[in-house]
Design an enzyme around this catalytic site. Structure first.
Site, PDB file in Angstrom:
ATOM      1  N   GLU A   1       4.606  19.797  39.593  1.00 36.61           N
ATOM      2  CA  GLU A   1       5.992  19.317  39.741  1.00 36.61           C
ATOM      3  C   GLU A   1       6.179  18.514  41.024  1.00 36.61           C
ATOM      4  O   GLU A   1       7.201  18.595  41.702  1.00 36.61           O
ATOM      5  CB  GLU A   1       6.978  20.483  39.647  1.00 36.61           C
ATOM      6  CG  GLU A   1       6.956  21.178  38.294  1.00 36.61           C
ATOM      7  CD  GLU A   1       8.006  22.267  38.154  1.00 36.61           C
ATOM      8  OE1 GLU A   1       8.896  22.358  39.025  1.00 36.61           O
ATOM      9  OE2 GLU A   1       7.946  23.023  37.158  1.00 36.61           O
TER      10      GLU A   1
ATOM     11  N   GLU B   1       4.303  25.319  32.187  1.00 32.19           N
ATOM     12  CA  GLU B   1       5.372  26.315  32.207  1.00 32.19           C
ATOM     13  C   GLU B   1       6.419  25.908  31.178  1.00 32.19           C
ATOM     14  O   GLU B   1       6.764  24.734  31.067  1.00 32.19           O
ATOM     15  CB  GLU B   1       6.078  26.381  33.569  1.00 32.19           C
ATOM     16  CG  GLU B   1       5.222  26.769  34.741  1.00 32.19           C
ATOM     17  CD  GLU B   1       6.014  26.703  36.046  1.00 32.19           C
ATOM     18  OE1 GLU B   1       7.263  26.861  36.011  1.00 32.19           O
ATOM     19  OE2 GLU B   1       5.387  26.470  37.093  1.00 32.19           O
TER      20      GLU B   1
END
Length: 347
Positions: free
Chosen positions: A159, A260
């Site tokens: 991320e 995720e």
């Protein structure tokens, strides 16, 4: 199953969960409409490092916030979640801060259970990384991963496109330079059992100002493409966000892992289960996706969310049906130790 999946998450928030989710309070920016994406049918492959993807199907796994943040507590939380989900989850996920040694005792226990492991390594300031100040630390991690002796997925600084990481990422160019520096040291150390996982947030492709694609180090630097995907407060569907990412991914000959995903919003009655129902069919529609890892945590401090199924038996049943589908149980690679005993640190 609800009781089992609910009880594991009563501990206060600590490092692993804070590192893992990092859900922010940022306002969702205006997003582009999802593109029309046709599945990639051309073959996918790695650069030869880490685990080879399954020929057909996709592995499933999870990270579960444990009651006790030690090796036995983490493995017990995974085992409880896996048992309640049908006992078929193949991937165990673990987070490590930049200065934290790994593989640790947690990875050793998961290795003993025959689990393929994804290790998420936090990363640090990109310019400091390239300067060489951390080279000794990186070499130590590389040595330990090599001595661990089994294929692992290494998800370095996931991320990276998030706005709240801009101060340490500096720019896409700085991030790419840091990635190449760290991976280059692993190459010098002869580490071939770690597959490098590049994992922006799916929102980084839907929100053009985040420029997620600009952080891509190149096909020669990446073994697995990855995206994290969660419903926003606006309840963007799973397929909506994944279509943005898959439009990028299909241009590259790499397998895809969803690093995720989870239900971080409450929603109206049935909305969580509806979001979850899209996941299995979407993965089957896109054979380039070879793995997906659920993020299960009840977070009681800001940002507050609950991605467990403790109070949501409908979503729980959807997940179990997916986890017990034969499509999501392809054979694992050889996870036996190639030579010697795995080198581990406490943790």
């Amino acid at each position: 199953m609800a009781a089992v999946l609910g009880l594991a998450f009563l501990a206060p928030a600590v490092a692993a969960c804070d590192i893992g989710s990092e859900r922010s309070d940022e306002t969702t920016a205006a997003a582009l409409p999802p593109p029309t994406v046709t599945p990639r049918t051309a073959p996918v492959r790695t650069t030869g490092r880490g685990p080879e993807p399954p020929e057909k199907g996709a592995w499933l796994g999870t990270w579960v916030k444990p009651q006790y943040h030690n090796a036995s507590g983490r493995v017990a939380a995974f085992d409880d979640f896996n048992r309640a989900a049908g006992g078929k989850l193949a991937i165990a996920h673990m987070f490590h801060e930049w200065n934290e040694p790994f593989p640790s005792a947690t990875e050793k226990l998961f290795q003993g259970r025959g689990k393929l492991q994804m290790i998420s390594w936090q990363g640090t300031d990109t310019r400091s990384t390239v300067s060489g100040v951390y080279d000794a630390l990186i070499r130590e991690r590389a040595k330990d991963v090599k001595e661990f002796g089994v294929p692992v997925l290494l998800r370095y600084r996931w991320e990276m496109d998030r706005p709240n990481l801009a101060a340490s990422m500096h720019s896409p160019e700085d991030y790419v330079a840091a990635w190449k520096h760290v991976r280059g040291i692993f190459t010098e150390m002869g580490v071939t059992n770690a597959g490098w996982v590049w994992c922006p947030h799916a929102d980084g492709f839907a929100e053009p100002q985040r420029r997620a694609a600009a952080y891509y180090p190149g096909d020669d630097q990446v073994d697995w493409l990855c995206a994290d995907v969660y419903p926003s407060p606006e309840w963007n569907s799973f397929s909506n966000r994944m279509d943005h990412f898959m439009a990028f991914a299909k241009k590259h000959p790499r397998p895809v892992i969803i690093g995720e995903y989870g239900l971080t919003q409450d929603g109206r009655p049935g909305q969580r289960a509806d979001w979850m129902r899209e996941v299995g069919p979407y993965l089957k529609k896109h054979p380039q996706i070879k793995a997906a890892v659920y993020f299960a945590a009840r977070q009681t401090e800001k940002p507050i969310y609950d991605s467990t199924f403790g109070d949501d038996p409908e979503s729980e049943q959807v997940f179990r049906e997916m986890a017990t589908d034969p499509y999501f149980q392809p054979p694992l690679p050889d996870l036996s130790v190639s030579s010697g005993t795995p080198s581990v640190s406490e943790g």
